[in-house]
Design a protein around this motif. Structure first.
Motif, PDB file in Angstrom:
ATOM      1  N   ASP A  23       0.653  -1.209   0.097  1.00  0.00           N
ATOM      2  CA  ASP A  23      -0.033   0.009   0.083  1.00  0.00           C
ATOM      3  C   ASP A  23       0.795   1.224  -0.120  1.00  0.00           C
ATOM      4  O   ASP A  23       2.253   1.120  -0.174  1.00  0.00           O
ATOM      5  CB  ASP A  23      -0.897   0.127   1.230  1.00  0.00           C
ATOM      6  CG  ASP A  23      -0.167  -0.153   2.527  1.00  0.00           C
ATOM      7  OD1 ASP A  23       0.978   0.374   2.435  1.00  0.00           O
ATOM      8  OD2 ASP A  23      -0.949  -0.544   3.588  1.00  0.00           O
ATOM      9  N   TRP A  24       0.169   2.591   0.006  1.00  0.00           N
ATOM     10  CA  TRP A  24       0.832   3.669   0.162  1.00  0.00           C
ATOM     11  C   TRP A  24       1.670   3.870   1.324  1.00  0.00           C
ATOM     12  O   TRP A  24       3.010   4.307   1.023  1.00  0.00           O
ATOM     13  CB  TRP A  24       0.123   4.897  -0.094  1.00  0.00           C
ATOM     14  CG  TRP A  24      -0.755   4.956  -1.429  1.00  0.00           C
ATOM     15  CD1 TRP A  24      -2.045   4.791  -1.465  1.00  0.00           C
ATOM     16  CD2 TRP A  24      -0.224   4.965  -2.673  1.00  0.00           C
ATOM     17  NE1 TRP A  24      -2.358   5.021  -2.842  1.00  0.00           N
ATOM     18  CE2 TRP A  24      -1.220   5.350  -3.507  1.00  0.00           C
ATOM     19  CE3 TRP A  24       1.173   5.402  -3.098  1.00  0.00           C
ATOM     20  CZ2 TRP A  24      -1.087   5.314  -5.072  1.00  0.00           C
ATOM     21  CZ3 TRP A  24       1.383   5.583  -4.610  1.00  0.00           C
ATOM     22  CH2 TRP A  24       0.226   5.504  -5.473  1.00  0.00           C
ATOM     23  N   SER A  25       1.663   3.312   2.494  1.00  0.00           N
ATOM     24  CA  SER A  25       2.373   3.370   3.512  1.00  0.00           C
ATOM     25  C   SER A  25       3.668   2.672   3.382  1.00  0.00           C
ATOM     26  O   SER A  25       4.864   3.249   3.553  1.00  0.00           O
ATOM     27  CB  SER A  25       1.523   3.021   4.807  1.00  0.00           C
ATOM     28  OG  SER A  25       0.430   3.793   5.095  1.00  0.00           O
ATOM     29  N   ALA A  26       3.593   1.531   2.621  1.00  0.00           N
ATOM     30  CA  ALA A  26       4.752   0.818   2.456  1.00  0.00           C
ATOM     31  C   ALA A  26       5.476   1.480   1.454  1.00  0.00           C
ATOM     32  O   ALA A  26       6.843   1.338   1.594  1.00  0.00           O
ATOM     33  CB  ALA A  26       4.391  -0.603   2.110  1.00  0.00           C
ATOM     34  N   ARG A  71      -6.666  10.419   0.178  1.00  0.00           N
ATOM     35  CA  ARG A  71      -5.864   9.357  -0.737  1.00  0.00           C
ATOM     36  C   ARG A  71      -5.622   8.195   0.078  1.00  0.00           C
ATOM     37  O   ARG A  71      -5.722   6.656  -0.241  1.00  0.00           O
ATOM     38  CB  ARG A  71      -4.639  10.047  -1.235  1.00  0.00           C
ATOM     39  CG  ARG A  71      -4.945  10.992  -2.117  1.00  0.00           C
ATOM     40  CD  ARG A  71      -3.788  12.023  -2.508  1.00  0.00           C
ATOM     41  NE  ARG A  71      -3.979  13.010  -3.824  1.00  0.00           N
ATOM     42  CZ  ARG A  71      -4.638  14.160  -3.479  1.00  0.00           C
ATOM     43  NH1 ARG A  71      -4.900  14.615  -2.504  1.00  0.00           N
ATOM     44  NH2 ARG A  71      -4.761  14.867  -4.605  1.00  0.00           N
ATOM     45  N   GLU A  72      -5.181   8.304   1.286  1.00  0.00           N
ATOM     46  CA  GLU A  72      -5.131   7.093   2.099  1.00  0.00           C
ATOM     47  C   GLU A  72      -5.445   7.411   3.572  1.00  0.00           C
ATOM     48  O   GLU A  72      -4.712   8.050   4.311  1.00  0.00           O
ATOM     49  CB  GLU A  72      -3.727   6.820   2.067  1.00  0.00           C
ATOM     50  CG  GLU A  72      -2.956   5.800   2.935  1.00  0.00           C
ATOM     51  CD  GLU A  72      -4.054   4.385   3.166  1.00  0.00           C
ATOM     52  OE1 GLU A  72      -4.866   4.164   4.080  1.00  0.00           O
ATOM     53  OE2 GLU A  72      -4.025   3.615   1.944  1.00  0.00           O
ATOM     54  N   PRO A  73      -6.507   7.066   3.859  1.00  0.00           N
ATOM     55  CA  PRO A  73      -7.028   7.261   5.377  1.00  0.00           C
ATOM     56  C   PRO A  73      -6.224   6.900   6.469  1.00  0.00           C
ATOM     57  O   PRO A  73      -6.299   7.416   7.718  1.00  0.00           O
ATOM     58  CB  PRO A  73      -8.549   6.864   5.218  1.00  0.00           C
ATOM     59  CG  PRO A  73      -8.729   6.290   3.951  1.00  0.00           C
ATOM     60  CD  PRO A  73      -7.670   6.179   3.405  1.00  0.00           C
ATOM     61  N   HIS A  74      -5.485   5.689   6.495  1.00  0.00           N
ATOM     62  CA  HIS A  74      -4.771   5.253   7.621  1.00  0.00           C
ATOM     63  C   HIS A  74      -3.202   5.119   7.172  1.00  0.00           C
ATOM     64  O   HIS A  74      -2.805   4.242   7.675  1.00  0.00           O
ATOM     65  CB  HIS A  74      -5.114   3.720   7.775  1.00  0.00           C
ATOM     66  CG  HIS A  74      -6.650   3.548   7.770  1.00  0.00           C
ATOM     67  ND1 HIS A  74      -7.484   4.718   8.847  1.00  0.00           N
ATOM     68  CD2 HIS A  74      -7.686   3.070   7.117  1.00  0.00           C
ATOM     69  CE1 HIS A  74      -8.671   4.322   8.526  1.00  0.00           C
ATOM     70  NE2 HIS A  74      -9.227   3.719   7.486  1.00  0.00           N
TER      71      HIS A  74
END
Length: 349
Positions: A81-84, A201-204
């Motif tokens: 995901d975006w976090s990664a 775009r990415e809540p978490h």
């Protein structure tokens, strides 16, 4: 009255005994770590300083040698995901902050690469904060402050380009602006506008939430109440395994850091509940989550402060060589981290 020579001799013996006992304690601690399934202190490194992914290590080695292509291929991958993806960017930004020849070549040959633009932004941000140092504002010299703001403005300009080049649904160039917002003293209203762009775009987003907690803490642009309110709101809307529960543990640490008398909070029912929630969140998280090792560090610290050091041992084992949690902010991270591990190991035994 004893003879002066006798007194001096006794003092020397006491000093030598103290030195010997200290040496023995260090030796015992060194023996305890491997016995408890922990790596020795000499092997410890700070979290993120040595990527565990072989592809990341190979790309970093190639960049150090001047070849940007493996980095471009690695960072443009859509795995995770975006976090990664944001976490994967960090070591390359660190490298480019001190050695950017490979990055400039990349930017020259692929001027429209969103990944190169984001690495450029991250590198300038890191360079700016290194100029400023981690001291309180009152201890930063005029020269450091001037250099900091000049480079941070360059980072702001680079971030606008990164946003322009990135896909419309990519939150990471926006997330990179958070350190700029803190350094430039953005108003709460302006920061909330930035935050809205990120969570739309990415809540978490794990890294973005970690940075936002810093903005809302009392040492930057918020207060204890705003910081805890932000953490509570983020946790309330997060799915199991997001690891955002760790924000609450970090919020308590920030509060105690400013007010030592607040350390009693660590034994409160509220902190115990937050700690148990973080343990459940960690159990539900994907082991590949970029926040796994940092979360283990913060939870291990919380368990020790909560009077449950034996429970922290398994977390320390899971961290392997990496020092994470609040210990990375101390002058000698390896020493304080090792002392905490030793305490957990002794309690478990």
């Amino acid at each position: 009255m004893p003879h002066p020579f006798v007194i001096v001799t006794l003092l020397v013996l006491v000093i030598r005994l103290g030195l010997w006992l200290n040496k023995q304690r260090k030796a015992d601690a060194g023996r305890e770590a491997p016995a408890a399934g922990l790596v020795s202190r000499s092997e410890l490194v700070e979290v993120g300083s040595e990527p565990t992914d072989p592809a990341a290590r190979a790309a970093l080695d190639a960049a150090r040698a001047g070849d940007w292509r493996p980095a471009a291929a690695y960072l443009s991958g859509d795995e995770g995901d975006w976090s990664a993806r944001y976490a994967r960017m960090n070591p390359f930004g660190e490298l480019a902050a001190t050695d950017d020849l490979w990055l400039w070549q990349w930017r020259k040959e692929q001027p429209d690469s969103p990944e190169a633009a984001l690495v450029h932004t991250c590198a300038l941000v890191k360079r700016a904060w290194e100029i400023r140092t981690g001291q309180y504002a009152s201890e930063v010299t005029r020269e450091q402050a001037t250099g900091f703001h000049q480079v941070l403005q360059e980072a702001a300009e680079a971030s606008h380009e990164a946003i322009r080049l990135a896909p419309a649904d990519d939150p990471n160039p926006w997330a990179a602006q958070q350190a700029i917002a803190m350094g430039q003293g953005w108003s709460r209203e302006r920061y909330r506008e930035l935050w809205a762009e990120i969570v739309a775009r990415e809540p978490h987003h794990f890294g973005a939430h970690t940075a936002a907690l810093q903005y809302w803490c009392a040492k930057w642009r918020g207060s204890d109440a705003l910081m805890h309110g932000f953490a509570d709101e983020a946790i309330a809307g997060a799915p199991a395994g997001s690891l955002l529960t760790v924000l609450k543990l970090r919020a308590y640490w920030e509060q105690v850091l400013r007010d030592k008398s607040a350390a009693t909070l660590y034994r409160s029912a509220e902190f115990t509940a937050a700690l148990d929630a973080a343990l459940a969140d960690l159990a539900a998280a994907d082991p590949a989550h970029p926040g796994t090792v940092p979360s283990r560090g913060w939870i291990a610290h919380g368990l020790i402060e909560n009077g449950r050091p034996a429970q922290a041992l398994e977390l320390f084992r899971g961290m392997g060589r990496e020092i994470a949690g609040p210990w990375i902010y101390y002058g000698n991270p390896a020493a304080v981290f090792d002392a905490a591990r030793t305490k957990a190991a002794r309690a478990a035994a």
